[in-house]
Motif scaffolding. Structure first.
Motif, PDB file in Angstrom:
ATOM      1  N   TRP A   1      63.989  16.846   5.827  1.00  0.00           N
ATOM      2  CA  TRP A   1      64.083  16.016   7.044  1.00  0.00           C
ATOM      3  C   TRP A   1      62.794  15.234   7.285  1.00  0.00           C
ATOM      4  N   LEU A   2      61.675  15.911   7.348  1.00  0.00           N
ATOM      5  CA  LEU A   2      60.415  15.249   7.665  1.00  0.00           C
ATOM      6  C   LEU A   2      59.886  14.442   6.491  1.00  0.00           C
ATOM      7  N   SER A   3      59.954  14.997   5.292  1.00  0.00           N
ATOM      8  CA  SER A   3      59.397  14.284   4.139  1.00  0.00           C
ATOM      9  C   SER A   3      60.163  12.998   3.849  1.00  0.00           C
TER      10      SER A   3
ATOM     11  N   GLN B   1      65.692   8.173  14.364  1.00  0.00           N
ATOM     12  CA  GLN B   1      66.772   9.057  14.828  1.00  0.00           C
ATOM     13  C   GLN B   1      67.726   9.353  13.675  1.00  0.00           C
ATOM     14  N   ALA B   2      68.063  10.632  13.526  1.00  0.00           N
ATOM     15  CA  ALA B   2      69.102  11.069  12.589  1.00  0.00           C
ATOM     16  C   ALA B   2      70.301  11.554  13.395  1.00  0.00           C
ATOM     17  N   PRO B   3      71.482  11.567  12.791  1.00  0.00           N
ATOM     18  CA  PRO B   3      72.681  11.934  13.558  1.00  0.00           C
ATOM     19  C   PRO B   3      72.710  13.418  13.912  1.00  0.00           C
TER      20      PRO B   3
ATOM     21  N   ILE C   1      69.658   1.516  19.510  1.00  0.00           N
ATOM     22  CA  ILE C   1      70.320   2.804  19.400  1.00  0.00           C
ATOM     23  C   ILE C   1      70.142   3.622  20.678  1.00  0.00           C
ATOM     24  N   VAL C   2      71.039   4.579  20.855  1.00  0.00           N
ATOM     25  CA  VAL C   2      70.937   5.540  21.948  1.00  0.00           C
ATOM     26  C   VAL C   2      70.199   6.761  21.407  1.00  0.00           C
ATOM     27  N   VAL C   3      69.044   7.054  21.958  1.00  0.00           N
ATOM     28  CA  VAL C   3      68.231   8.163  21.468  1.00  0.00           C
ATOM     29  C   VAL C   3      68.813   9.483  21.938  1.00  0.00           C
ATOM     30  N   HIS C   4      68.914  10.446  21.024  1.00  0.00           N
ATOM     31  CA  HIS C   4      69.435  11.767  21.336  1.00  0.00           C
ATOM     32  C   HIS C   4      68.335  12.807  21.163  1.00  0.00           C
ATOM     33  N   GLY C   5      68.363  13.797  22.032  1.00  0.00           N
ATOM     34  CA  GLY C   5      67.277  14.769  22.094  1.00  0.00           C
ATOM     35  C   GLY C   5      67.337  15.848  21.040  1.00  0.00           C
ATOM     36  N   THR C   6      67.847  15.546  19.877  1.00  0.00           N
ATOM     37  CA  THR C   6      67.743  16.447  18.730  1.00  0.00           C
ATOM     38  C   THR C   6      67.805  15.598  17.477  1.00  0.00           C
ATOM     39  N   MET C   7      67.219  16.100  16.400  1.00  0.00           N
ATOM     40  CA  MET C   7      67.111  15.344  15.153  1.00  0.00           C
ATOM     41  C   MET C   7      66.416  14.010  15.395  1.00  0.00           C
ATOM     42  N   CYS C   8      65.432  14.033  16.283  1.00  0.00           N
ATOM     43  CA  CYS C   8      64.747  12.803  16.688  1.00  0.00           C
ATOM     44  C   CYS C   8      63.255  12.944  16.433  1.00  0.00           C
ATOM     45  N   LEU C   9      62.656  11.913  15.859  1.00  0.00           N
ATOM     46  CA  LEU C   9      61.214  11.848  15.633  1.00  0.00           C
ATOM     47  C   LEU C   9      60.648  10.718  16.474  1.00  0.00           C
ATOM     48  N   ILE C  10      59.585  11.008  17.241  1.00  0.00           N
ATOM     49  CA  ILE C  10      59.012  10.023  18.160  1.00  0.00           C
ATOM     50  C   ILE C  10      57.506   9.952  17.932  1.00  0.00           C
ATOM     51  N   ARG C  11      56.989   8.732  17.848  1.00  0.00           N
ATOM     52  CA  ARG C  11      55.546   8.563  17.772  1.00  0.00           C
ATOM     53  C   ARG C  11      54.934   9.005  19.097  1.00  0.00           C
ATOM     54  N   ARG C  12      53.933   9.827  19.017  1.00  0.00           N
ATOM     55  CA  ARG C  12      53.342  10.388  20.235  1.00  0.00           C
ATOM     56  C   ARG C  12      52.793   9.301  21.147  1.00  0.00           C
ATOM     57  N   ALA C  13      52.174   8.293  20.565  1.00  0.00           N
ATOM     58  CA  ALA C  13      51.622   7.200  21.385  1.00  0.00           C
ATOM     59  C   ALA C  13      52.721   6.483  22.144  1.00  0.00           C
TER      60      ALA C  13
ATOM     61  N   THR D   1      59.804  -0.218  17.928  1.00  0.00           N
ATOM     62  CA  THR D   1      61.005  -0.346  17.104  1.00  0.00           C
ATOM     63  C   THR D   1      61.602   1.035  16.853  1.00  0.00           C
ATOM     64  N   SER D   2      62.920   1.087  16.789  1.00  0.00           N
ATOM     65  CA  SER D   2      63.614   2.334  16.447  1.00  0.00           C
ATOM     66  C   SER D   2      64.357   2.146  15.126  1.00  0.00           C
ATOM     67  N   LEU D   3      64.500   3.226  14.387  1.00  0.00           N
ATOM     68  CA  LEU D   3      65.230   3.229  13.128  1.00  0.00           C
ATOM     69  C   LEU D   3      66.288   4.322  13.167  1.00  0.00           C
ATOM     70  N   TYR D   4      67.321   4.144  12.358  1.00  0.00           N
ATOM     71  CA  TYR D   4      68.419   5.114  12.351  1.00  0.00           C
ATOM     72  C   TYR D   4      68.902   5.333  10.935  1.00  0.00           C
ATOM     73  N   THR D   5      69.267   6.576  10.657  1.00  0.00           N
ATOM     74  CA  THR D   5      69.879   6.912   9.387  1.00  0.00           C
ATOM     75  C   THR D   5      71.197   7.628   9.640  1.00  0.00           C
ATOM     76  N   ARG D   6      72.158   7.381   8.764  1.00  0.00           N
ATOM     77  CA  ARG D   6      73.453   8.070   8.877  1.00  0.00           C
ATOM     78  C   ARG D   6      73.427   9.430   8.187  1.00  0.00           C
ATOM     79  N   ARG D   7      72.426   9.665   7.378  1.00  0.00           N
ATOM     80  CA  ARG D   7      72.385  10.919   6.628  1.00  0.00           C
ATOM     81  C   ARG D   7      72.181  12.094   7.575  1.00  0.00           C
ATOM     82  N   ARG D   8      72.945  13.165   7.339  1.00  0.00           N
ATOM     83  CA  ARG D   8      72.839  14.357   8.169  1.00  0.00           C
ATOM     84  C   ARG D   8      71.685  15.233   7.670  1.00  0.00           C
ATOM     85  N   TYR D   9      70.678  15.371   8.501  1.00  0.00           N
ATOM     86  CA  TYR D   9      69.536  16.228   8.159  1.00  0.00           C
ATOM     87  C   TYR D   9      69.544  17.534   8.942  1.00  0.00           C
ATOM     88  N   GLY D  10      70.517  17.690   9.819  1.00  0.00           N
ATOM     89  CA  GLY D  10      70.573  18.920  10.605  1.00  0.00           C
ATOM     90  C   GLY D  10      71.974  19.151  11.123  1.00  0.00           C
TER      91      GLY D  10
END
Length: 891
Positions: A517-519, A534-536, A572-584, A613-622
């Motif tokens: 997921w992270l790599s 964001q991942a699904p 995209i609509v951000v969801h509170g799981t499988m989500c990576l956010i820049r701290r800044a 900017t936001s990015l999205y992938t359809r691949r299931r990582y979780g």
């Protein structure tokens, strides 16, 4: 842009040519003479004669002056309430009058009418006949002897011919009434008999011959003949402006040839005649502005047709303009989008034409306007679904979608802090999540789990121990008096995270993540403007039951269709799981806020609004866990909908010019997303309830029927929704037809839930955050979880059947209304079906495995039994019929 402009112009041209090609022109015998007689009622506008409104002499003079060039005489229906002024005004203009006395069940009024008609007949030589009563026998207001007595009274005191106006069959049924009058005044109105406009004049001729044969020595006058220019059909009888003109011109031609005396109903439209249903106001040759509604000679065309065509094409062009904003639009994509826009443009033209061509009392105007307003969100949702089909199936394919591992850039990867909020979760489930994080192949990470408001040590101690076993990268934080729901827990996690962590990963406590997921995704943050990746969401327990499989299929549609489409405009609509956010970006947006119960989507919109900017992938990582029960599924959707409404109220100012860094495409994506989800579902429920309340009026009053322009969009929206599911779930989610059906039922089943959430959002600003029950924590509720939906659905379905079955006159609008009620019942009944499914053995996958095994055994056994006679025919062809078989071979 050039291709899109060409497509838009091409579809607009086709639309214009369609209107031009469908223009209706008809011929009819011209009439160049003067009408023998026309009915005239001096009540203006929507003022009912019983309302106490009294006509004036000036109004009568203006009315009669307008029709003087068209007729020799007029027929009236009353001699009081201002109508007593008509004979003198008519005489001044050279018109004769067939004067009417209104007779009903009110004896006082009847006496006044009779006294007035006698007095007027004796005063004015222009009164050539008297008509005592109008369809009085047909209505049952008087008996035949009672009416004959009144006719004789008038005859005794006047010197002009006296009759009564009745529908033609009353004359045939009551010869004694014929004997009492000086001539037969027969009403022949083929519309009310359900006879088509093509057969109307022939019907009149048949009736005239029948009356002549029955009473050969009696003068016969067709005292009422006409055709309405608008309103609902009655069996084969269809109103319409061209039909009205053609029927009247054909009638006059026949009357002239057969020397038939007649009176045309009527001079002017009477908007107050709503008691006659939709056609009541539209029998006039002139509209209420005293303008002729058609020409007596020449070709017949629909009035205002050119105007409607212009409005339709113009609205279509305006609505298809956003196609020009689509980057690299394909030909087929542009054609579909433009065609849908022009279809809505045609509907807009129909709305405008209906408004201009019909009369409205204040209540009807309000109801019509409300209906159009309530349809707008449905139409927006319809266009948005067509847009998704066009983009994902016919478009060039996603351009911004992250389709695989992002290659790492130069330099070290940033540190990631994974935050997991947990509240009264099952320890074993949380341990699975923590173990999956421990297996991540990312070099520099920490994991902070916040267990909040969980006082039971049996729930939090095992998690604390497990964090200790997993090592120093895992931090356990507990707070039993935490406020702010999930957002409060995430704020606590952020405060406890390493200051060097540049990326914050968010996981729900039930999610098991893939080790890459992270790599795979963190390298995307090498681009300095990327704020969110964001991942699904996905689930690992869809096999638990048929209901859970339906839920999982429904979730998949959003992540494989809606999110992919929105990602193309970075919305995209951000969801509170499988989500990576820049701290800044997170801190720049003010961090996690507790003023909504959808803190994830709220934060995501704030971050995007700040220019990240936001990015999205359809691949299931979780993969997480589905809600345990249907009630939990509904509560989760209620929270999302209520939170979405909170966010819309909170951020609406961001969509104003200069108030945020949202692009036009992003503003459009969020606005239409809210309107098509929250608005369409809520307004759909409101429309269903209003239609349900309308059923008694349709059945009892019979004159309150929704028009086609208010029902066809609902049916069209349902068809487009079905097409959207079938096309996109097959193309993008790639489900079997059975699973597509399950996803559709699950999606429709929460319409009432979403509408309730929006309704609550209108009156409340806050709701408690209800944690969705997962991991087997809850069993099905003891009470039926779809009580209201089921009852409303059954009421709608039952009303649909009843309305359709009792549509004795086969009114098209009533059939459409019944179809709408049936369609509107489906989402409500879907909720009841899932709630019922949850409680039955049919929901258990083991039941279906047993069914498949049983069917397989029966099939194999059937094949074996079926094979025996074949073998007997092959090997024992010589055995006589009925003879006993011998030997093992025969057996």
């Amino acid at each position: 842009m050039r291709k899109a402009a060409f497509v838009g112009a091409f579809v607009a041209a086709i639309h214009f040519l369609a209107w031009w090609g469908m223009v209706r022109k008809e011929t009819a015998p011209p009439f160049r003479g003067v009408l023998a007689s026309v009915s005239y009622t001096p009540f203006d506008g929507s003022a009912h004669p019983e309302s106490g409104t009294r006509t004036t002499r000036a109004q009568i003079q203006a009315d009669l002056a307008a029709i003087v060039p068209y007729t020799w005489a007029i027929r009236t229906y009353s001699s009081t309430g201002g109508s007593e002024l008509i004979p003198s005004v008519a005489a001044e203009l050279g018109l004769t009058t067939s004067l009417g006395a209104w007779i009903d069940r009110n004896p006082t009024r009847n006496e006044l009418e009779i006294a007035s008609v006698i007095e007027l007949a004796n005063q004015h030589r222009s009164v050539t006949s008297l008509v005592v009563g109008n369809e009085t026998i047909y209505r049952g207001d008087q008996t035949v002897p009672e009416l004959i007595q009144k006719i004789k009274q008038v005859k005794r005191e006047t010197r002009v011919p006296v009759t009564t106006g009745e529908i033609w069959n009353v004359w045939l049924e009551h010869p004694e009434l014929v004997e009492a009058v000086d001539f037969i005044a027969a009403h022949v109105l083929p519309y009310w008999e359900g006879i088509s406009d093509r057969e109307a004049v022939d019907q009149m001729l048949r009736i005239h011959r029948q009356l002549s044969a029955a009473y050969p020595k009696k003068r016969i006058v067709i005292a009422e003949f006409g055709w309405p220019s608008a309103g609902h059909n009655r069996r084969a009888a269809q109103p319409g402006p061209i039909r009205q003109a053609r029927v009247l011109r054909e009638f006059l031609d026949a009357a002239q040839k057969h020397k038939i005396e007649y009176n045309i109903i009527e001079a002017y439209d009477q908007p107050w005649k709503t008691f006659e249903g939709g056609v009541g106001p539209y029998w006039g040759m002139f509209d209420t502005k005293r303008q002729p509604k058609f020409s007596w000679t020449g070709m017949l065309t629909y009035p205002g047709y050119d105007r409607s065509a212009l409005v339709a094409v113009a609205a279509g062009v305006l609505l298809s303009a956003p196609v020009l904003l689509v980057a690299s639009v394909s030909l087929s994509q542009g054609l579909l989008l433009s065609a849908a826009a022009h279809a809505v443009g045609a509907w807009c033209a129909s709305v405008v034409a209906y408004w201009q061509d019909h009369y409205f009392v204040p209540g009807a105007a309000f109801a019509f306007g409300l209906g159009v307003v309530l349809l707008i969100p449905l139409i927006v949702a319809l266009l948005y679904r067509v847009e998704e089909i066009a983009a994902l199936v016919l478009g060039r394919g996603p351009r911004r979608l992250v389709t695989g591992p992002v290659p790492p850039g130069p330099g070290p990867l940033p540190k990631v802090s994974i935050h997991i909020p947990a509240c009264r979760e099952k320890p074993d489930m949380v341990k699975q999540t923590l173990n999956s994080v421990a297996r991540l192949d990312y070099p520099d990470l920490e994991c902070i789990i916040v267990v909040n408001n969980t006082p039971d040590p049996a729930l939090w101690r095992p998690i604390e121990e497990h964090c200790r076993l997993l090592g120093e990268r895992f931090k356990f934080v507990r707070e039993d008096n935490l406020e702010g729901f999930k957002a409060g827990a995430l704020r606590l996690a952020l405060a406890a995270s390493d200051p060097k962590a540049e990326i914050i990963g968010i996981l729900d406590a039930d999610y098991v993540v893939e080790r890459t997921w992270l790599s795979d995704l963190v390298p995307a943050f090498a681009e300095p403007r990327v704020g969110i990746v964001q991942a699904p969401q996905d689930h690992r327990d869809g096999h638990r039951s048929v209901m859970h499989q339906m839920m999982n299929s429904e979730y998949a549609g959003f992540f494989d269709i809606g999110m992919v489409h929105r990602n193309e405009v970075d919305g995209i609509v951000v969801h509170g799981t499988m989500c990576l956010i820049r701290r800044a970006a997170l801190e720049g947006a003010g961090g996690w806020s507790s003023d909504t119960i959808c803190e994830d989507t709220d934060l995501g919109l704030s971050i995007i609004g700040n220019g990240w900017t936001s990015l999205y992938t359809r691949r299931r990582y979780g993969h997480g866990l589905l809600p345990d029960t249907y009630l939990a599924f509904k509560r989760q959707r209620y929270r999302w909908a209520f939170g979405g409404f909170q966010i819309a109220k909170k951020h609406w100012a961001s969509f104003l010019p200069g108030r945020s860094r949202l692009s036009p495409g992003q503003r459009r994506a969020f606005a239409i997303g809210w309107l098509s989800w929250l608005g369409a579902e809520s307004f759909g429920v409101l429309l269903a309830l209003l239609n349900l309340a309308l059923v008694p009026f349709v059945q009892i009053a019979g004159n309150v029927v929704p028009e086609q322009i208010l029902t066809l969009p609902i049916l069209a929206a349902f068809v487009v929704t079905l097409a959207h599911f079938l096309v996109l779930y097959g193309h993008s989610v790639r489900l079997s037809p059975l699973r597509m059906l399950g996803a559709l039922v699950a999606a429709m089943s929460v319409q009432w839930t979403i509408a309730r959430a929006v309704g609550q959002g209108l009156v409340k600003s806050d709701q408690p955050f209800v944690v969705t029950a997962k991991g087997g924590r809850r069993r099905p509720a003891s009470q039926f979880p779809a009580f209201w939906e089921t009852n409303i659905g059954l009421a709608l379905a039952g009303s649909a059947g009843f309305v359709g079955w009792t549509n004795w006159e086969r009114v098209t609008e009533i059939y459409l209304f019944a179809a709408v009620l049936a369609v509107q019942s489906i989402p409500f009944l879907s909720a009841g079906a899932i709630a019922l499914l949850e409680r039955t053995v049919v929901n258990d996958p083991s039941f279906w495995r047993l069914v498949r095994r049983s069917v397989g055994r029966i099939r194999r056994k059937g094949l074996g039994l079926a094979g025996a006679p074949v073998a007997a025919r092959r090997h024992g062809a010589g055995v006589a019929q009925g003879a006993p078989a011998a030997g093992p071979k025969a057996a």
